[in-house]
Design a protein around this motif. Structure first.
Motif, PDB file in Angstrom:
ATOM      1  N   SER A 144       0.831  -1.193   0.000  1.00 38.90           N
ATOM      2  CA  SER A 144       0.000   0.000   0.000  1.00 38.90           C
ATOM      3  C   SER A 144       0.868   1.247   0.000  1.00 38.90           C
ATOM      4  N   SER A 145       0.469   2.231  -0.776  1.00 40.19           N
ATOM      5  CA  SER A 145       1.180   3.511  -0.793  1.00 40.19           C
ATOM      6  C   SER A 145       0.636   4.466   0.253  1.00 40.19           C
ATOM      7  N   GLU A 146      -0.480   4.093   0.889  1.00 38.82           N
ATOM      8  CA  GLU A 146      -1.083   4.925   1.921  1.00 38.82           C
ATOM      9  C   GLU A 146      -0.613   4.483   3.306  1.00 38.82           C
ATOM     10  N   SER A 147      -0.454   5.452   4.199  1.00 39.68           N
ATOM     11  CA  SER A 147      -0.059   5.148   5.569  1.00 39.68           C
ATOM     12  C   SER A 147      -1.313   4.964   6.406  1.00 39.68           C
ATOM     13  N   VAL A 148      -1.672   3.690   6.653  1.00 44.68           N
ATOM     14  CA  VAL A 148      -2.893   3.404   7.410  1.00 44.68           C
ATOM     15  C   VAL A 148      -2.583   2.753   8.753  1.00 44.68           C
ATOM     16  N   LEU A 149      -1.306   2.471   9.030  1.00 47.99           N
ATOM     17  CA  LEU A 149      -0.929   1.778  10.253  1.00 47.99           C
ATOM     18  C   LEU A 149      -0.344   2.765  11.267  1.00 47.99           C
ATOM     19  N   THR A 150      -0.743   2.624  12.513  1.00 51.85           N
ATOM     20  CA  THR A 150      -0.227   3.460  13.593  1.00 51.85           C
ATOM     21  C   THR A 150       0.246   2.565  14.737  1.00 51.85           C
ATOM     22  N   ASP A 151       0.957   3.165  15.682  1.00 50.59           N
ATOM     23  CA  ASP A 151       1.446   2.443  16.867  1.00 50.59           C
ATOM     24  C   ASP A 151       2.196   1.170  16.469  1.00 50.59           C
ATOM     25  N   VAL A 152       3.067   1.296  15.502  1.00 47.67           N
ATOM     26  CA  VAL A 152       3.794   0.139  14.983  1.00 47.67           C
ATOM     27  C   VAL A 152       4.970  -0.195  15.903  1.00 47.67           C
ATOM     28  N   GLY A 153       5.119  -1.465  16.220  1.00 45.02           N
ATOM     29  CA  GLY A 153       6.254  -1.931  17.009  1.00 45.02           C
ATOM     30  C   GLY A 153       6.701  -3.291  16.525  1.00 45.02           C
ATOM     31  N   TRP A 154       7.955  -3.642  16.803  1.00 46.99           N
ATOM     32  CA  TRP A 154       8.480  -4.926  16.340  1.00 46.99           C
ATOM     33  C   TRP A 154       9.562  -5.415  17.281  1.00 46.99           C
ATOM     34  N   ARG A 155       9.868  -6.693  17.126  1.00 49.35           N
ATOM     35  CA  ARG A 155      10.879  -7.330  17.958  1.00 49.35           C
ATOM     36  C   ARG A 155      11.376  -8.580  17.234  1.00 49.35           C
ATOM     37  N   VAL A 156      12.688  -8.840  17.263  1.00 47.14           N
ATOM     38  CA  VAL A 156      13.273 -10.063  16.714  1.00 47.14           C
ATOM     39  C   VAL A 156      14.153 -10.681  17.790  1.00 47.14           C
ATOM     40  N   SER A 157      13.847 -11.929  18.162  1.00 45.70           N
ATOM     41  CA  SER A 157      14.617 -12.593  19.207  1.00 45.70           C
ATOM     42  C   SER A 157      14.473 -14.100  19.067  1.00 45.70           C
ATOM     43  N   ASP A 158      15.592 -14.833  19.163  1.00 48.05           N
ATOM     44  CA  ASP A 158      15.592 -16.299  19.105  1.00 48.05           C
ATOM     45  C   ASP A 158      14.895 -16.836  17.860  1.00 48.05           C
ATOM     46  N   GLY A 159      15.077 -16.149  16.734  1.00 51.35           N
ATOM     47  CA  GLY A 159      14.481 -16.600  15.481  1.00 51.35           C
ATOM     48  C   GLY A 159      12.998 -16.325  15.352  1.00 51.35           C
TER      49      GLY A 159
END
Length: 571
Positions: free
Chosen positions: A285-300
């Motif tokens: 999508s070219s539109e920004s529709v997502l807010t409060d984005v968070g992520w994490r990468v750990s142990d695969g």
């Protein structure tokens, strides 16, 4: 109606193939104006290892000018245009002639055929040569521009080449190109993993395996969502090398689905909203529709969260969350931020669910019911009915030569009933994959070809039996050898087909346990047949021994078959 439905929408995904607006194949007409790849990432701002050169500084209308894009490092994709040097954000002018059509292709920008050139594949290259023909209405000064992709998300935007001028015109200082930006939402790193606490009470959850907790189990696939006011918060977690994703689907098939991707690119996760159509790569999508984005990468394990509004009128591809949908959860590998087709069947919720409805613990499966039935029927047909029926004819005919049942010899009655059951079960099971797919599967490897061969041989057996000569006929030996040869060929190919079948994506059984069970079944069958062969030659004492061997054979085969059937039930 299943065939019409399947023709309109194939199983999700997702299968994820490449497209782009055709990123790999260079069909990037959508980027003609901006020269910006639709990869939803920022261009590289470091010094570029690539340069544009030309063989002249002056030109006249109609001249052919050699243009070379080269670099000290390999690149996979490119887009080259010529523009008015005083307006580098304007339209492409002139047209290009290809020097090497195997690695470059002309594009139609500004309604001019060949006014831009791009790659034909993502094969690595270090140089591209082109011939640019100056148009009759060329501006006084022309500048060549190139967007160069080292990898999917590593690219340089609108690299400037030399400015060439008509006659004695003094080249004007080139204007800087427009800064490009994307609509990526601001992201934050999650302080801790998600948890299944609250599932069914404060949030709805789809979990695989059932009852696993993503906070402690690194093999847990987890999707949750909860509504608050006019927004819905989503949490997605799963073990994957490249990405985890989920989609909202109006049915259990791929096509026009609202998808969300969490892609791990060298330890950093990008969260994208996308739209899927058939087997093609999801369109970001070219539109920004997502807010409060968070992520994490750990142990695969990749984990991401975001919120979005129930209604998103600015993006028509996003579904209203007040409606009911099936949920798909998929994962797979990624390279340079570009996802590849998943290697395992997506987890599909067992029923559709209103996203803003009451919290619920959802159940799902990675294997469709039709494919489970296909596997179960084929196992019963060949591991029990077929193998036992063949055993009766091969080793029990000499021991029960005269005993009859309903006017026919017992061994023949048992053999006929078991082989008829084999044909019936195999025929029914054979139909299920075609009902499910709606067409021939091009991604199932050798399994469907082996299966079709088995079915042809299987149907040949009763046909030959119906037209067999009398026992005292001089041609009886022809039938005997054909019946024996076709039967053995069908059994052997069926077993080989089962080895391929247990690794099919739509019925991916636990490896290597199921392979071990099937291998043990083959060894078991061979050993028992050797024992019966010795008995048939008089090496082993006759009597109740033959009955005991039959009982042991059937019980052993049943145990192997039940083990695999249990695995199918858990898929």
């Amino acid at each position: 109606m299943w065939n019409l439905q399947t023709a309109l929408a194939i199983l999700w995904t997702l299968c994820f193939l490449s497209s782009i607006s055709g990123y790999k194949n260079g069909k990037v007409e959508k980027s003609c104006a901006s020269m910006m790849p639709e990869h939803h990432s920022q261009p590289n701002t470091t010094a570029s290892p690539y340069t544009l050169t030309v063989n002249t500084s002056q030109f006249s209308p109609g001249d052919n000018i050699r243009v070379v894009l080269s670099g000290s490092e390999h690149f996979e994709g490119f887009l080259i245009q010529a523009r008015d040097a005083t307006n580098p954000d304007g339209q492409a002018i002139g047209s290009f002639t290809l020097v090497d059509p195997d690695i470059s292709q002309g594009l139609t920008c500004n309604s001019i055929e060949g006014s831009a050139v791009s790659h034909t594949s993502n094969a690595k290259k270090t140089e591209i040569q082109l011939i640019w023909k100056a148009p009759s209405n060329a501006p006084p000064t022309v500048q060549f521009l190139a967007t160069v992709l080292a990898h999917y998300k590593i690219f340089w935007l609108k690299l400037t080449g030399p400015v060439i001028s008509q006659g004695d015109v003094t080249p004007a200082p080139p204007r800087s190109t427009t800064d490009m930006s994307t609509n990526s939402a601001n992201t934050a790193i999650l302080p801790q993993p998600f948890t299944s606490v609250g599932c069914g009470k404060s949030k709805s959850c789809l979990i695989d395996p059932v009852s696993c907790n993503p906070s402690v189990d690194t093999n847990c696939f987890f999707l949750s969502y909860s509504a608050l006011g006019q927004t819905v918060s989503f949490e997605l977690s799963g073990p994957a090398q490249g990405y985890v994703s989920f989609a909202l689907s109006k049915d259990e098939w791929m096509g026009d689905d609202d998808a969300y991707l969490c892609i791990n690119d060298k330890g950093r996760v990008t969260v994208e909203a996308a739209h899927t159509t058939g087997w093609t790569y999801p369109e970001i999508s070219s539109e920004s529709v997502l807010t409060d984005v968070g992520w994490r990468v750990s142990d695969g394990v990749i984990q991401c969260k975001f919120s979005r509004s129930i209604y998103t009128p600015q993006d028509p591809f996003r579904f209203s969350l007040n409606n009911s949908y099936y949920l798909f959860v998929a994962h797979g590998s990624a390279e340079y931020g570009m996802i590849h087709r998943h290697t395992r069947q997506p987890l599909i919720s067992s029923h559709h669910q209103i996203i803003t409805g009451p919290p619920e613990i959802l159940t799902g499966s990675r294997s469709p019911l039709l494919m489970k039935c296909h596997g179960a029927l084929m196992l019963i047909a060949w591991m029990l009915a077929g193998s036992t029926g063949k055993l009766m004819a091969a080793y029990f005919k000499p021991d029960w030569p005269e005993q009859t049942l309903f006017g026919q010899k017992i061994w023949f009655q048992v053999h006929s009933m078991l082989m008829s059951l084999t044909v019936l079960l195999a025929a029914v099971g054979f139909v299920f994959p075609f009902v499910y797919r709606g067409k021939w599967s091009t991604r199932a490897g050798a399994h469907p070809y082996l299966g079709c061969t088995v079915m042809i041989l299987t149907f040949c057996q009763p046909i030959m039996a119906a037209f067999r000569p009398a026992p005292d006929s001089s041609r009886r030996w022809i039938f005997n050898w054909l019946h024996w040869g076709v039967g053995n060929a069908a059994e052997i190919i069926a077993v080989v087909s089962m080895f391929f079948g247990i690794k099919q994506q739509s019925l991916l059984l636990p490896y290597p346990w199921t392979t071990g069970v099937l291998s043990a079944f083959v060894v078991w069958t061979i050993v028992l047949k050797l024992v019966l062969k010795l008995h048939k030659n008089g090496v082993i004492i006759k009597g109740l021994f033959i009955v005991a061997i039959l009982a042991v054979f059937v019980l052993g085969n049943s145990a192997f078959c039940i083990s695999l059937l249990a695995s199918i039930g858990d898929v």
